[in-house]
Motif scaffolding. Structure first.
Motif, PDB file in Angstrom:
ATOM      1  N   LEU A   7       0.826  -1.196   0.000  1.00  0.00           N
ATOM      2  CA  LEU A   7       0.000   0.000   0.000  1.00  0.00           C
ATOM      3  C   LEU A   7       0.863   1.250   0.000  1.00  0.00           C
ATOM      4  O   LEU A   7       0.548   2.259  -0.619  1.00  0.00           O
ATOM      5  CB  LEU A   7      -0.912   0.015   1.231  1.00  0.00           C
ATOM      6  CG  LEU A   7      -1.870   1.208   1.384  1.00  0.00           C
ATOM      7  CD1 LEU A   7      -2.855   1.243   0.221  1.00  0.00           C
ATOM      8  CD2 LEU A   7      -2.599   1.141   2.714  1.00  0.00           C
ATOM      9  N   GLN A  78       0.687   6.346   5.249  1.00  0.00           N
ATOM     10  CA  GLN A  78      -0.546   5.587   5.119  1.00  0.00           C
ATOM     11  C   GLN A  78      -1.669   6.472   4.573  1.00  0.00           C
ATOM     12  O   GLN A  78      -2.419   6.077   3.672  1.00  0.00           O
ATOM     13  CB  GLN A  78      -0.948   5.000   6.474  1.00  0.00           C
ATOM     14  CG  GLN A  78      -2.134   4.043   6.428  1.00  0.00           C
ATOM     15  CD  GLN A  78      -1.795   2.723   5.759  1.00  0.00           C
ATOM     16  OE1 GLN A  78      -0.657   2.277   5.839  1.00  0.00           O
ATOM     17  NE2 GLN A  78      -2.771   2.125   5.091  1.00  0.00           N
ATOM     18  N   GLU A  79      -1.773   7.677   5.132  1.00  0.00           N
ATOM     19  CA  GLU A  79      -2.796   8.618   4.667  1.00  0.00           C
ATOM     20  C   GLU A  79      -2.585   8.971   3.194  1.00  0.00           C
ATOM     21  O   GLU A  79      -3.531   9.012   2.404  1.00  0.00           O
ATOM     22  CB  GLU A  79      -2.765   9.885   5.525  1.00  0.00           C
ATOM     23  CG  GLU A  79      -3.802  10.918   5.134  1.00  0.00           C
ATOM     24  CD  GLU A  79      -3.751  12.157   6.012  1.00  0.00           C
ATOM     25  OE1 GLU A  79      -4.478  13.120   5.703  1.00  0.00           O
ATOM     26  OE2 GLU A  79      -2.991  12.171   7.009  1.00  0.00           O
ATOM     27  N   GLU A  82      -3.526   5.999   0.957  1.00  0.00           N
ATOM     28  CA  GLU A  82      -4.975   5.828   0.868  1.00  0.00           C
ATOM     29  C   GLU A  82      -5.622   6.864  -0.042  1.00  0.00           C
ATOM     30  O   GLU A  82      -6.683   6.617  -0.615  1.00  0.00           O
ATOM     31  CB  GLU A  82      -5.575   5.890   2.268  1.00  0.00           C
ATOM     32  CG  GLU A  82      -5.223   4.685   3.126  1.00  0.00           C
ATOM     33  CD  GLU A  82      -5.669   4.827   4.564  1.00  0.00           C
ATOM     34  OE1 GLU A  82      -6.121   5.942   4.937  1.00  0.00           O
ATOM     35  OE2 GLU A  82      -5.576   3.844   5.317  1.00  0.00           O
TER      36      GLU A  82
END
Length: 283
Positions: A7, A78-79, A82
């Motif tokens: 990711l 991570q933000e 996403e």
């Protein structure tokens, strides 16, 4: 978060380790005003600034982070992942090459320049707007502080006249602490836009010691554009001719003057007070 998480890496199997990499050369150009103007982009460094950009309408084009310190900015990465950002791992040597500080932060981002136009400030001012107009400020820290103060009082925007330090100078960007993402900031010719503002019923004022009313006697409740001048010379003679009213900051001590950023902050908070600032539970 594991830095091997697909990711985060979005399928990338390599780390950019060479300062001769074409992308690194392109990002390094952003340290100069010429490079920023050529590309129409600028670079922001550090977790806080990148977070502020991610949460604004000005979405970063790419987020680059240290292969050795990814965990330090794991939540941010991570933000960004996403939200579909391109994430690029780089070595510490590459990080140092691309950034301006002596001790680089673990992450930086490349961001398009702000999209605002001077006409946007006119539109935002015609009701009860408050715009800070900068006439020749040279110190990046002073400009950044003024932008932070404008943000703090809820000003409508900031207009940067000719001869002002580059908004996208790395030192200016850092000193705004993210406030440049919170309100319109535009560059424009004051000889054009101050008369345009006045023609729309917006009062144009500036600080001056002589023939000036007290700051506390001036009515900031009306739509106002307030001019802050150069650190050494003050507001230029050309711009003074376009100003409708001059105000002075009363002082009881022996100091003869305040620096530009401090003077702007005093004026802005008085304007906020007059406009009916109501403290809330977070104040």
């Amino acid at each position: 978060m594991d830095i091997k998480d697909p990711l985060v890496n979005r399928g990338a199997d390599t780390i950019i380790s060479s300062v001769q990499n074409p992308r690194i050369k392109q990002w390094t150009e952003l340290q100069s005003r010429k490079g920023r103007e050529k590309q129409g982009r600028f670079l922001i460094e550090g977790i806080h600034l990148v977070q502020e950009a991610l949460r604004s309408d000005l979405i970063p084009e790419v987020v680059a982070y240290s292969d050795e310190r990814a965990e330090a900015c794991a939540d941010l990465l991570q933000e960004a992942a996403e939200r579909g950002m391109e994430l690029v791992q780089v070595t510490e040597a590459v990080l140092a090459k691309c950034t301006d500080t002596q001790t680089p932060q673990p992450v930086f981002a490349v961001v398009p320049k702000l999209p605002w136009r001077a006409a946007d400030l006119i539109s935002a001012s015609e009701q009860d707007g408050l715009v800070v107009v900068i006439d020749g400020i040279q110190d990046p820290g002073n400009l950044g502080t003024i932008i932070r103060s404008a943000d703090a009082v809820g000003a409508s925007g900031v207009l940067l006249g000719k001869g002002t330090v580059d908004l996208y100078n790395p030192k200016t960007v850092r000193s705004t602490m993210g406030s440049l993402f919170h309100l319109p900031i535009v560059q424009g010719d004051l000889a054009q836009w101050l008369p345009e503002a006045a023609s729309r019923g917006i009062q144009v004022a500036a600080t001056r010691l002589e023939d000036a009313v007290s700051l506390y006697d001036y009515d900031f409740r009306r739509p106002t554009w307030f001019v802050i001048g150069n650190e050494g010379q003050g507001v230029s003679a050309e711009v003074q001719q376009l100003v409708q009213c001059h105000v002075r900051i009363p002082m009881q001590g022996r100091a003869e003057s305040l620096n530009a950023a401090m003077a702007a902050t005093v004026v802005l908070f008085e304007a906020m007070r007059q406009r009916g600032f109501k403290p809330n539970n977070n104040s």
